[in-house]
Design a protein around this motif. Structure first.
Motif, PDB file in Angstrom:
ATOM      1  N   GLY A 197       0.795  -1.228   0.000  1.00 47.43           N
ATOM      2  CA  GLY A 197       0.000   0.000   0.000  1.00 47.43           C
ATOM      3  C   GLY A 197       0.823   1.271   0.000  1.00 47.43           C
ATOM      4  O   GLY A 197       0.285   2.367   0.186  1.00 47.43           O
ATOM      5  N   SER A 198       2.110   1.150  -0.200  1.00 41.87           N
ATOM      6  CA  SER A 198       2.938   2.363  -0.257  1.00 41.87           C
ATOM      7  C   SER A 198       2.688   3.079  -1.577  1.00 41.87           C
ATOM      8  O   SER A 198       2.014   2.566  -2.467  1.00 41.87           O
ATOM      9  N   SER A 199       3.249   4.247  -1.684  1.00 43.35           N
ATOM     10  CA  SER A 199       2.979   5.082  -2.860  1.00 43.35           C
ATOM     11  C   SER A 199       4.017   4.844  -3.934  1.00 43.35           C
ATOM     12  O   SER A 199       5.207   4.723  -3.657  1.00 43.35           O
ATOM     13  N   ARG A 200       3.547   4.783  -5.188  1.00 43.83           N
ATOM     14  CA  ARG A 200       4.483   4.716  -6.305  1.00 43.83           C
ATOM     15  C   ARG A 200       4.735   6.096  -6.879  1.00 43.83           C
ATOM     16  O   ARG A 200       5.801   6.374  -7.400  1.00 43.83           O
ATOM     17  N   GLY A 201       3.724   6.927  -6.835  1.00 36.45           N
ATOM     18  CA  GLY A 201       3.874   8.246  -7.427  1.00 36.45           C
ATOM     19  C   GLY A 201       2.885   9.212  -6.808  1.00 36.45           C
ATOM     20  O   GLY A 201       1.958   8.809  -6.113  1.00 36.45           O
ATOM     21  N   ARG A 202       3.094  10.461  -7.057  1.00 38.31           N
ATOM     22  CA  ARG A 202       2.212  11.486  -6.505  1.00 38.31           C
ATOM     23  C   ARG A 202       2.105  12.649  -7.467  1.00 38.31           C
ATOM     24  O   ARG A 202       2.919  12.794  -8.361  1.00 38.31           O
ATOM     25  N   VAL A 203       1.072  13.449  -7.252  1.00 35.88           N
ATOM     26  CA  VAL A 203       0.950  14.712  -7.988  1.00 35.88           C
ATOM     27  C   VAL A 203       1.192  15.831  -6.987  1.00 35.88           C
ATOM     28  O   VAL A 203       0.798  15.731  -5.815  1.00 35.88           O
ATOM     29  N   GLN A 204       1.861  16.877  -7.460  1.00 33.74           N
ATOM     30  CA  GLN A 204       2.263  17.946  -6.549  1.00 33.74           C
ATOM     31  C   GLN A 204       1.942  19.294  -7.170  1.00 33.74           C
ATOM     32  O   GLN A 204       2.513  19.649  -8.198  1.00 33.74           O
ATOM     33  N   GLY A 205       1.015  19.984  -6.560  1.00 35.00           N
ATOM     34  CA  GLY A 205       0.711  21.339  -6.983  1.00 35.00           C
ATOM     35  C   GLY A 205       0.116  21.446  -8.372  1.00 35.00           C
ATOM     36  O   GLY A 205       0.320  22.427  -9.073  1.00 35.00           O
ATOM     37  N   VAL A 206      -0.667  20.450  -8.786  1.00 34.29           N
ATOM     38  CA  VAL A 206      -1.231  20.457 -10.142  1.00 34.29           C
ATOM     39  C   VAL A 206      -2.387  21.437 -10.235  1.00 34.29           C
ATOM     40  O   VAL A 206      -3.231  21.514  -9.356  1.00 34.29           O
ATOM     41  N   ARG A 207      -2.398  22.182 -11.325  1.00 40.38           N
ATOM     42  CA  ARG A 207      -3.504  23.105 -11.622  1.00 40.38           C
ATOM     43  C   ARG A 207      -4.015  22.803 -13.028  1.00 40.38           C
ATOM     44  O   ARG A 207      -3.217  22.674 -13.952  1.00 40.38           O
ATOM     45  N   LEU A 208      -5.321  22.721 -13.168  1.00 44.68           N
ATOM     46  CA  LEU A 208      -5.913  22.408 -14.470  1.00 44.68           C
ATOM     47  C   LEU A 208      -7.259  23.090 -14.586  1.00 44.68           C
ATOM     48  O   LEU A 208      -7.954  23.255 -13.599  1.00 44.68           O
ATOM     49  N   ALA A 209      -7.613  23.445 -15.807  1.00 45.47           N
ATOM     50  CA  ALA A 209      -8.989  23.887 -16.077  1.00 45.47           C
ATOM     51  C   ALA A 209      -9.310  23.385 -17.469  1.00 45.47           C
ATOM     52  O   ALA A 209      -8.854  23.946 -18.455  1.00 45.47           O
ATOM     53  N   LEU A 210     -10.041  22.297 -17.562  1.00 43.30           N
ATOM     54  CA  LEU A 210     -10.267  21.645 -18.853  1.00 43.30           C
ATOM     55  C   LEU A 210     -11.730  21.723 -19.257  1.00 43.30           C
ATOM     56  O   LEU A 210     -12.607  21.302 -18.508  1.00 43.30           O
TER      57      LEU A 210
END
Lengths: 241, 348
Positions: free
Chosen positions: B22-35
């Protein structure tokens, strides 16, 4: 509440109920049930052989102090795995079922199955352990069985509510420990299942509670904590490193 | 075409639990989007945060920080918006049931459809044969196919998130998947495809966004232009005859950096495929065409291939290096003082 909302609530609770039953339709549940039944019956046999006078009382005391709490703890563990209820029902709520109502259905299934299983285990123990003296077998059977059903339901609700705390549902250990350590007497005994169950069986009454009050307390905790587990399941948790 | 924003992400931090234990493989950091509505391909590896992005956009997990809103609602809080979202997750999460059809029936019931819609969902991708199979007997690819069918059949979909929809999925005709994605797009949905394959992204996306180490680092049009420099273009030719002669001819061209070929038959100079890496796409294409005429080879088709993720990441690193301000050179150390020698050769 509109018709659409009522329908959505009913669908979600039904899905949660089915989810809970599907989780318990598992080899592990039958193995644990078999083990609990074996322990209960062997204990009943031993008590009957030692002396048949009072064998039923001794058997029921051991079962309600030891077998029932641990058996229900194992059942809840099988149903929930190492997860909080809200995380577990994500398989259904991700498609749009409301989280609280789905969790309520899940907890209801766990409580119902636990209650029924405890009733069966205790009923069979009574059949084996019943000896000379005391009330008639049908009377003892009926009384012990409904006490087991109420107690099993209360324990399941406590553990399910506890599982809404801490990561991976580890909080369900807390009521188990409290019940064993302080659940036999006093204020804790009045709210935890152990004290109320023993009171209904004719043993010491916590805080001098009447037996009727203990029945009400078992039902009330089963309902309130089941609803409490659902209310705490509004949304999934984030992953933590 | 409406420009109304469908998916809005602000200051998003989240991580997946796809690692061991259950550990993390990846993460998102400070993502901003407007789609707005459209098809968006997010290229990256799980370590770049594609799994985390997929899970948090669909409301499976709550963000650690920041917000995700779909038409103004947060998916992990709002069950009505989740009912209008489709998701194909990295690991399938189907409702538990004895058979596949019953599991799908629970899913469609959760989103407000009648349970009888389950058959149509499976039929949409030709999965009727799985209906009566026990759910636990499905292979990974089959379970992914069922989940894909559910995602692509979401009623009145506003957001559909698909993780690797063309990889390890037991669907006979992937063209059907492309058609369904196009249909959802025409109905105004925002479709997010997360993948580590530039080929897959290019095949379906209108816009490509490159992820790297949890951040969205750059974007490109859906045809992949600009993902890598033109000097890294690959030409792939399907040759009907004259493979060896053509390969010999183009190998002498300066514009061709490297080449490889594969014969389709036992004849050395017959049919096959020829792959060229050219330093300039336009000049390379013109020269290769001329070579085809000179050696009298016949070609059936040719195309430019999509860059690999390795090439895309290399170009991303190069761009980052180019943007980084140059560090001032360290001051040169003062030269050591050496006393001049006296007349007899000894130092003072």
């Amino acid at each position: 509440m509109s018709d659409a909302s009522r329908s959505s609530t009913a669908v979600a609770m039904t899905l949660g109920w089915r989810f809970g039953l599907a989780r318990l339709r598992h080899r592990a549940f039958f193995a644990v049930s078999g083990l609990a039944l074996s322990v209960a019956l062997v204990g009943a046999l031993i008590e009957r052989r030692v002396t048949s006078s009072g064998s039923l009382d001794r058997t029921l005391e051991v079962e309600f102090r030891l077998v029932v709490p641990l058996f229900v703890f194992a059942v809840v563990g099988i149903a929930l795995g190492r997860r909080q209820p809200a995380t577990l029902v994500t398989r259904v709520t991700r498609f749009g079922a409301p989280s609280r109502e789905t969790t309520l259905g899940l907890v209801a299934a766990i409580v119902a199955v636990s209650a029924l299983a405890c009733g069966v285990v205790v009923a069979l123990s009574v059949l084996v352990a019943h000896g000379h003296g005391g009330a008639s077998l049908p009377s003892e059977l009926f009384t012990a069985t409904w006490i087991a059903v109420l107690t099993g339901a209360a324990y399941a609700a406590w553990y399910s509510f506890g599982a809404t705390f801490f990561r991976r549902g580890g909080g369900r250990v807390v009521p188990l420990v409290l019940d064993f350590v302080v659940g036999g007497a006093g204020f804790a005994g009045a709210i935890l299942p152990r004290g109320n169950a023993l009171n209904l069986l004719g043993f010491d009454a916590p805080m001098g509670l009447a037996q009727r009050a203990s029945s009400v307390m078992l039902v009330a905790t089963a309902v309130a904590l089941g609803v409490g587990a659902a209310l705490r399941s509004r949304s999934p948790t984030s992953h933590r490193g | 075409m409406s420009d109304r924003v469908v998916l809005e992400v602000e200051g998003l931090y989240a991580q997946d639990s796809a690692g061991p234990g259950g550990s993390s493989r990846g993460r998102v950091q400070g993502v901003r989007l407007a789609l707005p509505a459209g098809v968006y391909g997010f290229i990256g590896t799980p370590e770049d945060g594609t799994l985390a992005l997929c899970e948090v956009l669909t409301g499976i997990v709550r963000p650690s920080r920041g917000t995700v809103r779909v038409r103004g609602h947060e998916p992990y809080r709002s069950s009505p918006i989740r009912a209008r979202m489709g998701a194909m997750l990295p690991v399938p999460m189907l409702p538990p049931a004895s058979t596949t059809e019953r599991s799908v029936a629970q899913a469609v019931a959760a989103r407000g459809e009648p349970a009888s819609a389950a058959k149509e969902v499976l039929a949409s991708l030709g999965l009727e044969a799985l209906a009566r199979r026990r759910l636990k007997s499905l292979s990974f690819g089959e379970a992914r196919a069922v989940e894909l069918a559910l995602a692509l059949s979401t009623p009145r979909a506003v957001l559909v998130v698909l993780h690797e929809p063309f990889l390890d999925v037991a669907v006979d005709h992937l063209a059907t998947v492309h058609e369904r994605i196009r249909a959802l797009r025409e109905d105004g949905a925002c479709i997010v495809v997360t993948t580590s394959s530039a080929v897959d992204a290019r095949s379906v996306a209108e816009f490509i966004i490159v992820m790297h180490a949890g951040a969205l680092v750059r974007d490109a049009p859906g045809d992949g232009t600009g993902l890598v420099p033109a000097s890294h273009a690959d030409l792939v030719l399907t040759v009907r005859s004259g493979l060896r002669r053509l390969a010999e001819r183009v190998s002498r061209m300066n514009v061709v950096a490297s080449l490889s070929w594969q014969s389709a038959d036992e004849e050395d100079d017959g049919a096959g495929s020829l792959r060229l890496r050219v330093t300039d796409l336009e000049r390379g294409a013109a020269n290769v065409l001329a070579a085809v005429g000179m050696v009298d080879a016949e070609i059936d088709a040719w195309s430019t291939s999509a860059p690999s993720l390795v090439d895309v990441r290399a170009e991303t690193r190069r761009l980052h290096q180019a943007r980084r301000p140059a560090r001032p050179a360290p001051p040169s150390p003062a030269p050591p003082r050496v006393a001049p020698p006296v007349a007899d050769g000894r130092r003072a």
